[in-house]
Design a protein around this motif. Sequence first.
Motif, PDB file in Angstrom:
ATOM      1  N   LEU A  86       0.769  -1.154   0.105  1.00 11.65           N
ATOM      2  CA  LEU A  86       0.093   0.070  -0.106  1.00 11.65           C
ATOM      3  C   LEU A  86       0.858   1.265   0.071  1.00 11.65           C
ATOM      4  CD1 LEU A  86      -2.776  -0.949   2.436  1.00 11.65           C
ATOM      5  CD2 LEU A  86      -2.723  -0.922  -0.098  1.00 11.65           C
ATOM      6  N   ALA A  87       1.915   1.017   0.680  1.00 10.98           N
ATOM      7  CA  ALA A  87       3.190   2.382   0.539  1.00 10.98           C
ATOM      8  C   ALA A  87       3.555   2.694  -0.708  1.00 10.98           C
ATOM      9  CB  ALA A  87       4.057   2.177   1.709  1.00 10.98           C
ATOM     10  N   SER A  88       3.632   1.570  -1.493  1.00 13.28           N
ATOM     11  CA  SER A  88       4.267   1.637  -2.778  1.00 13.28           C
ATOM     12  C   SER A  88       3.474   2.499  -3.795  1.00 13.28           C
ATOM     13  CB  SER A  88       4.490   0.393  -3.344  1.00 13.28           C
ATOM     14  OG  SER A  88       3.282  -0.353  -3.922  1.00 13.28           O
ATOM     15  N   GLY A  89       2.114   2.703  -3.508  1.00 11.83           N
ATOM     16  CA  GLY A  89       1.118   3.182  -4.684  1.00 11.83           C
ATOM     17  C   GLY A  89       0.588   2.318  -5.512  1.00 11.83           C
ATOM     18  N   GLU A  90       1.137   1.016  -5.750  1.00  7.27           N
ATOM     19  CA  GLU A  90       0.828   0.134  -6.866  1.00  7.27           C
ATOM     20  C   GLU A  90      -0.572  -0.625  -6.439  1.00  7.27           C
ATOM     21  OE1 GLU A  90       3.915  -2.969  -7.166  1.00  7.27           O
ATOM     22  OE2 GLU A  90       5.329  -1.537  -7.293  1.00  7.27           O
ATOM     23  N   TYR A  91      -1.108  -0.443  -5.228  1.00  4.10           N
ATOM     24  CA  TYR A  91      -2.389  -0.967  -4.793  1.00  4.10           C
ATOM     25  C   TYR A  91      -3.033   0.152  -4.046  1.00  4.10           C
ATOM     26  CZ  TYR A  91      -0.503  -5.461  -5.395  1.00  4.10           C
ATOM     27  OH  TYR A  91       0.011  -6.705  -6.106  1.00  4.10           O
ATOM     28  N   ALA A  92      -4.350   0.301  -4.355  1.00  2.80           N
ATOM     29  CA  ALA A  92      -5.273   1.374  -4.061  1.00  2.80           C
ATOM     30  C   ALA A  92      -5.981   1.058  -2.616  1.00  2.80           C
ATOM     31  CB  ALA A  92      -6.182   1.777  -4.954  1.00  2.80           C
ATOM     32  N   MET A  93      -6.031  -0.190  -2.262  1.00  3.37           N
ATOM     33  CA  MET A  93      -6.752  -0.176  -1.138  1.00  3.37           C
ATOM     34  C   MET A  93      -6.528  -1.852  -0.651  1.00  3.37           C
ATOM     35  SD  MET A  93     -10.686   0.106  -2.591  1.00  3.37           S
ATOM     36  CE  MET A  93     -10.593  -0.160  -4.458  1.00  3.37           C
ATOM     37  N   SER A  94      -6.806  -2.066   0.710  1.00  6.01           N
ATOM     38  CA  SER A  94      -6.745  -3.440   1.230  1.00  6.01           C
ATOM     39  C   SER A  94      -7.769  -3.402   2.649  1.00  6.01           C
ATOM     40  CB  SER A  94      -5.278  -3.672   1.503  1.00  6.01           C
ATOM     41  OG  SER A  94      -5.496  -5.108   2.128  1.00  6.01           O
ATOM     42  N   PHE A  95      -8.263  -4.665   2.840  1.00  9.20           N
ATOM     43  CA  PHE A  95      -9.075  -4.886   3.982  1.00  9.20           C
ATOM     44  C   PHE A  95      -8.043  -4.900   4.963  1.00  9.20           C
ATOM     45  CE2 PHE A  95     -13.067  -7.817   5.425  1.00  9.20           C
ATOM     46  CZ  PHE A  95     -13.555  -6.465   5.877  1.00  9.20           C
ATOM     47  N   GLU A  96      -8.149  -3.823   5.969  1.00  8.66           N
ATOM     48  CA  GLU A  96      -7.241  -3.780   6.839  1.00  8.66           C
ATOM     49  C   GLU A  96      -7.598  -3.084   8.126  1.00  8.66           C
ATOM     50  OE1 GLU A  96      -4.512  -4.553   8.539  1.00  8.66           O
ATOM     51  OE2 GLU A  96      -3.073  -4.453   7.254  1.00  8.66           O
ATOM     52  N   LYS A  97      -6.657  -2.980   9.135  1.00  9.32           N
ATOM     53  CA  LYS A  97      -6.991  -2.452  10.397  1.00  9.32           C
ATOM     54  C   LYS A  97      -6.622  -0.956  10.363  1.00  9.32           C
ATOM     55  CE  LYS A  97      -7.166  -4.150  14.287  1.00  9.32           C
ATOM     56  NZ  LYS A  97      -8.206  -4.060  15.207  1.00  9.32           N
ATOM     57  N   PRO A  98      -7.452   0.063  10.837  1.00  7.44           N
ATOM     58  CA  PRO A  98      -6.987   1.186  10.742  1.00  7.44           C
ATOM     59  C   PRO A  98      -5.807   1.944  11.443  1.00  7.44           C
ATOM     60  CG  PRO A  98      -8.940   1.047  12.121  1.00  7.44           C
ATOM     61  CD  PRO A  98      -8.693  -0.117  11.635  1.00  7.44           C
ATOM     62  N   GLY A  99      -5.374   0.889  12.167  1.00 12.65           N
ATOM     63  CA  GLY A  99      -3.982   1.457  13.008  1.00 12.65           C
ATOM     64  C   GLY A  99      -2.902   1.310  12.052  1.00 12.65           C
ATOM     65  N   GLN A 100      -3.136   0.617  10.855  1.00 11.02           N
ATOM     66  CA  GLN A 100      -1.944   0.397   9.892  1.00 11.02           C
ATOM     67  C   GLN A 100      -1.673   1.531   8.809  1.00 11.02           C
ATOM     68  OE1 GLN A 100       0.139  -1.718  10.856  1.00 11.02           O
ATOM     69  NE2 GLN A 100      -0.125  -3.497   9.006  1.00 11.02           N
ATOM     70  N   ILE A 101      -2.699   2.640   8.812  1.00 11.88           N
ATOM     71  CA  ILE A 101      -2.358   3.787   8.176  1.00 11.88           C
ATOM     72  C   ILE A 101      -1.135   4.447   8.868  1.00 11.88           C
ATOM     73  CG2 ILE A 101      -3.237   5.986   7.794  1.00 11.88           C
ATOM     74  CD1 ILE A 101      -6.214   5.049   7.886  1.00 11.88           C
TER      75      ILE A 101
END
Length: 464
Positions: free
Chosen positions: A294-309
């Motif tokens: 997600l940090a690379s910008g190659e992917y737009a989203m993921s099903f994830e915990k908000p603390g990971q932002i």
Amino acid sequence: MKKKAVATFLCGVMALSVLAGCGSSSAPAAETADSKAAGTSAEAPAAEAPAAEEEGKEAASGEGVTISFLASQDWVYDAERELAAKFEEETGIKVDYQIVPADQYYNVLMTKLNSGEGPDIFGGQSGSYDIVSQYNVEENAVDLSNEPWVEYYNEFAKEQTSTGGKVYGATYFDTTTDFYMVYNKKIFEENGVAVPTSFAEFEDVCQKLLDAGITPIYEPDKDGWHATMWFCEIGGKYQDIDPDIVDKLNNNEVKFADVPMFKEALEDLNDLAQKGYFGDNYLSDEYADTVANLASGEYAMSFEKPGQIAAIAAASDGKYTEDDFGLFLCPNLDNDVLNVHPCGPTRFIYSGSSHIEEAKKYLAYITTKESVQYMIDNEPKIENLPYNLDQTPAYSATTREFIDSQAKSGTVFQDVIKYLNPQWMQTDQDIISMFTGEKTAEDVLKAIDDRRTEQAQAAGDTAW
């Protein structure tokens, strides 16, 4: 104005004094403590000193002892290991973590328990039904009802780790928030798409992103647990559509395969895979790589915990800030109900352990206010823990705003449906088989029903 349902949810989930209780079958993998940046404690807290007259006795009882801790992959974060190191320094008791791949964990654990060779502490998913049917805690675990941390243990978490009026486990996972769609606002804006409000809109967004050369969703399926979340986490939507569905399933009045909305939810999920929205390598993608991707910008989203932002922003090397990411609900079945998940990875003490007192000391140590705050400050995925100690949670403005904006909330299905959570990994395998064309949605549901019947009959459930 905050709607009543959300206010009630926040009182039970977000408030410091009354936390509500997430698995999935596996907790998220730990990232570096650096991503919590400001406010991070420099070192783990010291253990509380025992009363003077007991100090020598307690030190002697634990000095030089090693307690074993068996857990599934990603259930023990680096910050807890740091606490364990300080715990050893203070008490002389060492913690030996034995980590098992998620798809093998339950079989390994039960083999050890059934052979009478269980570890001193074992990890397991909480759930008032599951701790009995899956782990047989009344026989395999120690009654912890009189431990000091039980006094400030969150009531929701306590209910899910208790049976027969006794507390058997300490949940050590952030059950105050759950998994949501974490999306890159910049990517959305640059490609002229907005947060979807229906599944059809979600697919439109995915297609536009794919056409622009961006993989819409990072879906890590190699670990064997993540795909099931798409089906179970929208339990509140199922209940919104049919308010009696939980009772009907738990009383065996209806089967999963009999209910059209379950088939539709699975077909929604399969559609995402078949249209290429998970990318080309999702079957071999790993959860541990979510932040980097997600940090690379190659992917737009993921099903994830908000603390990971915070971790994603930190890993982007300045490309993104935390404000560049937002949250929305899992869109399957036109979902508009916030998922609430009071269960999560829990620590149990094995009844056959020769180091029960030392194991109790470890649980008491990691549940002090200082230790809980240390976990919050040093693990990105933990914004809070289910202990009412006046700790300072790490909820971001994004998380609070998202939660406040939800009009409805409901409990995830794995927490309220009997005999569902214990088969999480098997269900995931069936869903993967659906992705690869070996099974249909109907096949997946039939398999869920068959396993529930087996478990219910083994448990002597009269509804079956």
